[in-house]
Design an enzyme around this catalytic site. Structure first.
Site, PDB file in Angstrom:
ATOM      1  N   GLY A  28      -7.377  37.761  39.842  1.00  0.00           N
ATOM      2  CA  GLY A  28      -8.620  38.927  40.081  1.00  0.00           C
ATOM      3  C   GLY A  28      -7.415  40.088  41.078  1.00  0.00           C
ATOM      4  N   SER A  65      -3.042  35.836  37.299  1.00  0.00           N
ATOM      5  CA  SER A  65      -3.259  35.190  35.925  1.00  0.00           C
ATOM      6  C   SER A  65      -4.346  37.148  34.892  1.00  0.00           C
ATOM      7  CB  SER A  65      -4.202  34.567  35.725  1.00  0.00           C
ATOM      8  OG  SER A  65      -5.313  34.201  36.508  1.00  0.00           O
TER       9      SER A  65
END
Ligand code: ADP
Length: 183
Positions: A12, A86
């Protein structure tokens, strides 16, 4: 092997709540007697992936290396907690396929909320141009399509988010309970 390993992968935006939720989950798992290891994005970038930057290839390499360590631990029965922005879907899915026992936790809060929180003062730097490639501002974030868990941290309490993750862990830990070993 007494404990089933798995990787809980928190993804996130910066400030969405990955570290906050993952630390609470870690505490809960340890209290319940599980073997846990944490790979936090900020800590990892200081050692395992030191020297990597924030271009797409470097971000992918960062995630690939975290995934490699997570895989080793997972197959040895550890519950691995990864907390890393990520941002790219493909590399997350690559890691998911390699690890197998993978729980993707999408820590989701609108950009405006994350920016208002600005926990580390990074959004301010991104807006002023001091940071060039900042996820959500000047660099992409590709949300998961089918995350096992989604935590809406602008709408739910920390405890609600933690409970959702713990429920997934419990389900997986007990998935094979019905299989009786015959002697
Ligand atoms: P990240 O690791 O994703 O960058 P952090 O966990 O460092 O994010 O920061 C998230 C911030 O949002 C913290 O200051 C935390 O207290 C706050 N917050 C408010 N509500 C929640 C919630 N429901 N879940 C998690 N964090 C929350």
């Amino acid at each position: 092997m007494k404990q089933k390993g798995m990787t809980l992968w928190f993804t996130g935006l910066s400030g969405a709540g990955k570290t906050t939720i993952s630390q609470a989950v870690e505490k809960e798992l340890i209290a319940q007697g599980y073997k846990v290891e944490v790979l936090d994005g900020d800590v990892v970038r200081e050692n395992l992936t030191k020297g990597l930057g924030f271009s797409k290839p470097d971000r992918d390499e960062n995630v690939r290396r975290i995934g490699f360590v997570a895989q080793l631990l997972t197959r040895n029965g550890v519950i691995v907690i990864v907390s890393a922005i990520s941002p790219y879907r493909n590399i997350r899915d690559e890691v998911r396929n390699r690890i197998g026992d993978f729980v993707e936790v999408y820590v989701n809060a609108p950009l405006a909320v994350c920016e208002k929180r600005d926990v580390k003062g990074l959004y301010k730097k991104a807006r002023s141009g001091e940071i060039k490639t900042f996820t959500g501002i000047s660099d992409p974030y590709e949300p998961p399509m089918n995350p096992e868990v989604e935590c809406r941290t602008d709408q739910e309490t920390l405890q609600e988010s933690v409970s959702k993750v713990m429920k997934q862990v419990q389900e997986r830990v007990h998935a094979n309970d019905h299989v009786k070993v015959s002697v």
